[in-house]
Write a protein that holds these residues in place. Structure first.
Motif, mmCIF file in Angstrom:
data_model
loop_
_atom_site.group_PDB
_atom_site.id
_atom_site.type_symbol
_atom_site.label_atom_id
_atom_site.label_comp_id
_atom_site.label_asym_id
_atom_site.label_seq_id
_atom_site.Cartn_x
_atom_site.Cartn_y
_atom_site.Cartn_z
ATOM 1 N N ASP A 129 0.782 -1.246 0.000
ATOM 2 C CA ASP A 129 0.000 0.000 0.000
ATOM 3 C C ASP A 129 0.809 1.289 0.000
ATOM 4 O O ASP A 129 0.236 2.372 -0.047
ATOM 5 N N LYS B 15 4.066 0.989 -4.394
ATOM 6 C CA LYS B 15 5.018 0.307 -5.284
ATOM 7 C C LYS B 15 4.441 0.111 -6.691
ATOM 8 O O LYS B 15 5.091 0.414 -7.683
ATOM 9 N N THR C 293 1.982 1.704 -8.145
ATOM 10 C CA THR C 293 1.775 2.999 -8.793
ATOM 11 C C THR C 293 3.096 3.543 -9.319
ATOM 12 O O THR C 293 3.187 3.998 -10.460
ATOM 13 N N LYS D 202 -1.741 -1.794 -12.804
ATOM 14 C CA LYS D 202 -2.664 -1.741 -11.692
ATOM 15 C C LYS D 202 -3.822 -2.722 -11.847
ATOM 16 O O LYS D 202 -4.224 -3.375 -10.888
ATOM 17 N N LYS E 71 -3.584 -5.990 -10.471
ATOM 18 C CA LYS E 71 -3.329 -6.150 -9.056
ATOM 19 C C LYS E 71 -4.547 -6.649 -8.307
ATOM 20 O O LYS E 71 -5.672 -6.303 -8.612
ATOM 21 N N LYS F 241 -6.611 -5.711 -2.261
ATOM 22 C CA LYS F 241 -6.248 -6.297 -0.982
ATOM 23 C C LYS F 241 -7.443 -6.234 -0.038
ATOM 24 O O LYS F 241 -8.156 -5.262 0.007
ATOM 25 N N ASN G 66 6.641 8.726 -0.527
ATOM 26 C CA ASN G 66 5.487 8.882 -1.421
ATOM 27 C C ASN G 66 4.280 9.520 -0.713
ATOM 28 O O ASN G 66 4.234 9.575 0.503
ATOM 29 N N LYS G 67 3.349 9.954 -1.503
ATOM 30 C CA LYS G 67 2.044 10.487 -1.068
ATOM 31 C C LYS G 67 2.144 11.846 -0.375
ATOM 32 O O LYS G 67 1.446 12.118 0.601
ATOM 33 N N ALA H 94 3.550 9.491 -6.296
ATOM 34 C CA ALA H 94 3.550 8.607 -7.467
ATOM 35 C C ALA H 94 2.253 8.741 -8.257
ATOM 36 O O ALA H 94 2.264 8.846 -9.476
#
Ligand code: G4P
Length: 526
Positions: free
Chosen positions: A20, A23, A25, A44, A47, A50, A139-140, A256
Motif C-alpha cells: 500500500d 510500489k 503505482t 494496476k 493487481k 487487498k 510517497n504520497k 507517485a
C-alpha cells in the motif's frame, strides 16, 4: 554493440515497500516514462484488491499475474532498465527475499503518513546484508504526513541507513507546493494528476534569490531556506561511491499517483544506479564482462494450467552473452541443456529472445529440472552464493491422506519445495516430514496445488515448534554429542543439512547456552 556497452546500458533493480505504500503505482509511472505502457492502469488492473482477510484464491491469481509482472523491462534515455517485482504480500516473503539476490540496487518506497513499516524493515535488512545500494522515495506528499526531518530520523533508526535528501518537500497535503531538487538545484512546482509542464520546473541555483517568494509565498520560502540550511548542516553531501557501496541512501520526495517527483527519481537513478555487478560464487568472483556466459535461477513459477506441468525458471544473467538454442551446462545435474524458447519481458510483453546480457532476466521453460539457486554456464562449474532460505516460523507435520498416491505426494512435495514455496524437514528420530513456511497461507496453497497439479492428497497435523535453525560445529565430537543429546529435536533439510527444531524460545536459548561451540543460524545460504 559490444558486451561492455550492453552492460553499461543496463540497470536491474527492485522496488521494495510495505503493501500500500505505492510500489505498483510507482512501477507503473516508471513504465509510462519508458513508453513500455501507454495508459495508466495497465499494471494496476492486474493487481489484486487487498482485503483484510486474503483468501488463498488470491494467491492462485497472484501466481498467474506475477509471471506477467515478474520482470518489466523498458528503455529510457539509452538505458535498458529491468524492474524485478518483489511481491508485497506477507506470505510471499521468501520469494521476495530471493528476488533481491538478482537485483543490483533497490528503490524503497515509504508512505509519508505511515513512515517505516514492518515489511520494509525486513526487506531492507536483507538488502543491507548484501550492501545493495538503496534509494528512498517518500510517497504520497499530496497527503498529510510526518515531518520530513522526523521521517528521515525514522528511516535512519528503523532501517539503519545513512541518508541524505536529494529533494525536499515544500509543505504537504493541502499545502503541498512541490519539491526543491537539491541534486539539480531546481524548484519543481506541484500540480495534481501529472499535469506538470516545463514552466513548473525552475532553475534555482540560489535559494536566497527573492524570486522564490513569488513562486511559493513568503512563509514557505522562509521555511524552505531554513530547512535546506539545516539539511546542509546535518546530512552528508551526496557521494556516489558511498551510495554504490551501500553506505549512503539518497532520499526523494514525491507523489507517485500524481506522477510528481517520479521523473526526477528516474533521471537520478539512471545516473547513479549501478550497472550489473559481479557475483560471488563458491569457486570465485564472476565478473559480468567475462566472455563466458553464466547465470543462476532465483525464482521458479509453476504454470497456472495444471494440465501443463511445465514451469518457468527465472534466470539472472551474470556474465557473458546468453544465446538461444546453445548448449549450456546445468551445473547441478552435470548435463548439457539447450533453451529453444527463452523468454524476455520487454515492455510488459513476453517474447522469445535470441540473446541476453548480464543484468537481464530470461524465463526458461522447465519441466522440472531446475531448483532455486541452480547455475547454468558455458561449461565451468560455478555455484552462485547468497541465495538464502529463511528460517520458517510456521510448522505442520505433513501426512499422506491417500495411500494409493504416495509417489505423487512425494514428487509434488519435492517440486514445490524446489520452487521455494516452503521448506521440508525430515525428523531424525522417526522420519516424519514437517513443512515450514514463512506465512500460514502457504499450507493451503500447498494442499491445493498437490491436489490439482499432482493428484495427491495431504493432511496436516499440528506440531509445536518455535523455529528451525541450521546448525554447524567445527568440533565434530561436540557436534555428535549435541546431535545425540538433542536427538528428538533434530531434523535434516532437503539438502541433508542438520537442522535444530526448537520447540520454544527457551529450548533454543538453553541449547545455545549448553552448546556454545555449536553455531545456530536462522538463514541458510546456498
Ligand atoms: P502497493 O503496490 O505498494 O501495494 O501500493 P499501490 O501502488 O497499489 O498504492 C496503494 C494505494 O495508494 C492506492 O490506492 C494508490 O492509488 C494510492 N497511492 C499511490 N501513490 C499515491 C500518492 O502519491 N498519493 C496518494 N494520495 N495516493 C497514492 P487504493 O485506493 O488502494 O487503490 P486505487 O483505488 O487508487 O486503485
Amino acid at each position: 554493440m559490444d558486451i561492455q556497452q550492453e552492460i553499461n546500458k543496463r540497470r536491474t533493480f527492485g522496488i521494495v515497500s510495505h503493501p500500500d505504500a505505492g510500489k505498483t503505482t510507482l512501477t507503473e509511472k516508471l513504465l509510462l516514462f519508458g513508453g513500455a505502457i501507454q495508459v495508466a492502469g495497465a499494471v494496476k488492473s492486474n493487481k489484486i484488491k487487498k482485503s483484510a482477510t486474503s483468501d488463498f484464491m488470491d494467491i492462485e491469481r497472484q501466481r498467474g499475474i506475477s509471471v506477467a509482472t515478474s520482470v518489466m523491462a523498458f528503455n529510457y534515455k539509452g538505458r535498458k532498465i529491468n524492474i524485478l517485482d518483489t511481491p508485497g504480500h506477507k506470505d510471499f516473503a521468501e520469494d521476495t527475499y530471493r528476488t533481491l539476490t538478482a537485483v543490483d540496487s533497490v528503490i524503497v518506497v515509504i508512505d509519508v503518513a505511515k513512515g517505516v513499516e514492518e515489511q520494509t524493515e525486513k526487506l531492507v535488512k536483507v538488502c543491507r546484508m548484501r550492501n545493495t545500494p538503496i534509494i528512498v522515495f517518500i510517497n504520497k506528499l499530496d497527503r498529510e504526513g510526518l515531518d520530513g526531518f522526523d521521517l528521515l530520523d525514522e528511516v535512519e533508526q528503523k532501517l539503519g541507513l545513512t541518508v541524505t535528501p536529494l529533494s525536499w518537500p515544500i509543505g504537504m497535503g493541502q499545502r503541498f507546493q512541490g519539491v526543491y531538487n537539491l541534486y539539480e538545484r531546481k524548484l519543481n512546482l506541484f500540480s495534481a494528476h501529472g499535469k506538470q509542464s516545463e514552466e513548473d520546473t525552475i532553475e534555482f541555483s540560489d535559494l536566497s534569490n527573492p524570486e522564490l517568494e513569488k513562486y511559493i509565498g513568503d512563509a514557505p520560502a522562509a521555511e524552505l531556506r531554513e530547512e535546506t540550511h539545516m539539511i546542509e548542516e546535518v546530512y552528508p553531501d551526496f557521494d556516489k561511491k558511498d551510495y554504490l557501496e551501500g553506505n549512503l541512501s539518497p532520499v526523494f520526495f514525491g507523489s507517485a499517483i500524481n506522477n510528481f517527483g517520479v521523473k526526477e527519481l528516474l533521471d537520478c537513478f539512471i545516473e547513479i544506479a549501478p550497472t550489473p555487478l559481479p557475483r560471488v560464487t563458491e569457486e570465485r568472483m564472476v565478473d559480468p564482462l567475462e566472455d563466458q556466459f553464466s547465470g543462476f535461477v532465483f525464482k521458479i513459477h509453476a504454470n497456472m494450467d495444471p494440465k501443463h506441468r511445465d514451469r518457468i525458471a527465472f534466470m539472472r544473467i551474470c556474465s557473458g552473452k546468453f544465446e538461444r538454442n546453445t548448449n549450456y551446462l546445468h551445473v547441478r545435474q552435470n548435463r548439457k541443456m539447450k533453451f529453444p524458447n527463452p523468454t524476455a519481458f520487454m515492455a510488459a510483453k513476453k517474447s522469445v529472445v535470441d540473446e541476453a546480457y548480464p543484468g537481464d532476466i530470461v524465463g526458461l521453460y522447465d519441466s522440472g529440472n531446475f531448483k532455486i539457486g541452480d547455475s547454468v554456464t558455458e561449461g565451468e562449474v560455478l555455484h552462485f552464493k547468497g541465495i538464502p532460505s529463511f528460517s520458517p516460523e510456521q510448522f505442520r507435520y505433513v501426512e499422506n491422506a491417500d495411500p494409493m498416491k504416495a509417489k505423487q505426494l512425494a514428487k509434488g512435495l519435492e517440486q514445490l519445495m524446489d520452487e521455494g514455496v516452503a521448506q521440508l524437514f525430515t525428523k531424525d528420530l522417526d522420519g516424519r516430514k514437517i513443512i515450514g513456511t514463512v506465512g500460514a497461507l502457504q499450507f493451503d496453497v500447498i494442499q491445493y496445488r498437490l491436489k490439482h497439479e499432482y493428484g495427491a492428497s495431504c493432511r496436516y497435523d499440528p506440531v509445536n515448534l518455535h523455529k528451525a535453525c541450521w546448525v554447524t560445529c567445527d568440533d565434530s565430537e561436540k557436534f555428535k554429542e549435541f546431535r545425540n543429546r538433542r536427538k528428538r529435536d533434530m531434523a535434516v533439510d532437503k539438502h541433508g543439512n542438520p537442522v535444530f527444531m526448537a520447540e520454544s524460545a527457551w529450548t533454543l536459548k538453553m541449547a545455545q547456552e549448553n552448546f556454545p561451540e555449536v553455531e545456530f543460524r536462522f538463514k541458510s545460504e546456498k
